[in-house]
Design an enzyme around this catalytic site. Structure first.
Site: not given
Ligand code: UD1
Ligand code: CA
Length: 449
Positions: A15, A22, A75, A103, A140, A315, A359, A387, A405
């Site tokens: 999304r 992300k 993964q 997360y 959840g 910078r 300066n 300058s 200058s």
């Molecule tokens: C998850 C929780 C939900 C909670 C919510 C809070 C589960 C099943 N659900 O849902 O209860 O309310 O987060 O935001 O855990 N990710 C991986 N590998 C995967 C799947 C996900 O690394 O296979 C990572 C994503 O990159 C992300 C995090 O886990 O950083 C959460 O995954 P996401 O799919 O956003 O979970 P939600 O459906 O939001």
């Molecule tokens: Ca999420």
């Protein structure tokens, strides 16, 4: 008790509608992943494992940039949060103590909250971070009696009655490392999403006679980013908090809502920050320094009593000693300005050392780039750069030397010398009068034609 961290960062973030993974989208100048790693670092973890998937190479690079010692595991297929945690098993083989799962897309968990979870581990085998959601949406839901947690039900699998619950899962979970991996290994994927839900470990733990508990925190901490709109909200939330914190520790912000901070901005007490100042990563402003309106700073250090701006740009590698003055339309990069140096107007000082009390006149440029390589300019103490001096590096100007200058300085200037690197002036008496006459005659002739 030793602690390890697992940071989930494999998701694509569909999304976000982006080529960038992300967790690499930035809030306050830093990838969200760094925010999560920083929160986790407050627990002084023995091992840190980042689970990457989408854009694994870039995620891995970013993770190592923050913490060289972290392990990145990949993964390959995103089969769910439980499956993601399972990928960290080998990397955490033999790790004693607790494991905290964070997360990568949830940047605002506070260290105090993580501490509270570790404390709750004394009472529960599994501790889940929950929050009261204003709009529980698709989070959840936590099925709990007080602190005792029975199970977590994902929105997709929840009944109407369960969906009415407002106590939600943040995603942060803590358990004994061994227990966690034993539970995760037992997960199935028989649910509405066909995924291995990390959240199911609560029910599994209860079935094994282990207890699970909830620790809660304000919803602002658990804010997750799934869309660009939420990224912008996260930025706004971060900035609001950073402004309030700055005011709290005694920084004057003339117009707080116009000042932007980075994750690692450090500003001392009694510093004054004018309107519309932007801090990129890596800035330290010492007590009592002043940054005037419309300045952009990154990777720099401004010492006590120095003043910068309005309309200045510092910078990376700009190092301003005490009482340095940098004025309007001045750019400083990779340059050390010793105590009391003044660069008042319209100058570029890059790849340079400037000695104390020197300066630099308006319009001075260190010509540091020859089209291929960068070179350094060294200016001594109490020197006076006229300058519009072009300092063609590599070049040096000695202590208490001067440049005229408009000079283009291509050779070293000895201490105490005056360098004139410009054409000698010639005056032609009366010539201007004749020139004006001739030009006016030409203009008049054209008007008639
Ligand atoms: C998850 C929780 C939900 C909670 C919510 C809070 C589960 C099943 N659900 O849902 O209860 O309310 O987060 O935001 O855990 N990710 C991986 N590998 C995967 C799947 C996900 O690394 O296979 C990572 C994503 O990159 C992300 C995090 O886990 O950083 C959460 O995954 P996401 O799919 O956003 O979970 P939600 O459906 O939001
Ligand atoms: Ca999420």
């Amino acid at each position: 008790m030793p602690v390890s961290l697992v940071i989930l960062a494999a998701g694509q973030g569909t999304r976000m509608n982006s080529d960038l993974p992300k967790v690499l989208h930035k809030v306050a100048g830093a990838p969200m992943l760094h925010h999560a790693m920083q929160a986790g670092a407050s627990l002084a973890p023995e091992r840190v494992v980042v689970v990457a998937g989408h854009g694994a190479e870039a995620v891995s690079k970013a993770a190592r940039a923050w913490d060289e010692a972290c392990t990145v595991v990949v993964q390959a297929e995103q089969l769910g949060t439980g499956h993601a945690v399972a990928q960290a098993r080998t990397a955490l083989e033999g790790a004693a103590g607790d494991c905290v799962v964070l997360y990568g897309d949830t940047p605002f968990i506070r260290p105090e909250t993580l501490e509270a979870m570790l404390e709750a581990r004394a009472r529960h085998a599994v501790v889940v971070l929950g929050f009261e959601a204003r709009d529980p949406g698709r989070y959840g839901r936590l099925i709990a009696q007080g602190e005792a947690l029975e199970r977590i039900v994902e929105f997709k699998d929840a009944t109407e009655a369960e969906r009415a619950i407002t106590l939600c899962n943040s995603g942060v979970i803590c358990a004994g490392t061994e227990t966690l991996f034993s539970l995760v290994a037992a997960l199935g994927n028989d649910n509405a999403a066909g995924e291995y839900y990390l959240t199911d470990i609560v029910e599994l733990a209860r079935k094994r006679g282990l207890s699970a508990g909830v620790v809660t925190c304000p919803e602002a901490e658990t804010m997750g980013v799934n869309t660009r709109a939420q990224l912008a909200e996260a930025e706004a939330a971060f900035q609001a908090r950073a402004r309030a914190e700055a005011l709290d520790i005694g920084v004057t912000l003339t117009a707080p809502e116009t000042v932007f901070f980075a994750l690692d901005t450090h500003i001392g007490r009694d510093a004054i920050i004018g309107p519309h100042v932007v801090f990129g990563p890596g800035v330290t402003i010492e007590s009592g320094a002043e940054i005037k309106a419309y300045c952009h700073l990154e990777g720099c250090h401004v010492s006590r009593g120095a003043d910068v701006g309005p309309f200045a740009r510092l910078r990376p590698g700009a190092e301003l000693a005490e009482f340095v003055h940098v004025g309007n339309f001045v750019e400083i990069k990779n340059a050390i300005l010793d105590e009391g140096v003044k660069v008042g107007h319209l100058s570029y000082i890059g790849d340079a050392n400037v000695g104390e009390a020197t300066n630099i006149g308006a319009g001075t440029v260190t010509c540091n780039y020859d089209g291929v390589m960068k070179h350094r300019t060294r200016i001594g103490k109490r020197a006076f750069i006229g300058s519009d001096t072009m300092l063609v590096a590599p070049v040096s100007v000695g202590d208490e030397a001067m440049t005229g200058s408009g000079s283009t300085i291509t050779e070293d200037v000895p201490a105490g010398a005056v360098a004139l690197g410009r054409a000698k002036q010639v005056n032609k008496p009366g010539l201007a009068v004749k020139l004006f006459e001739r030009l006016r005659a030409i203009k008049a002739a054209k008007g008639k034609a």
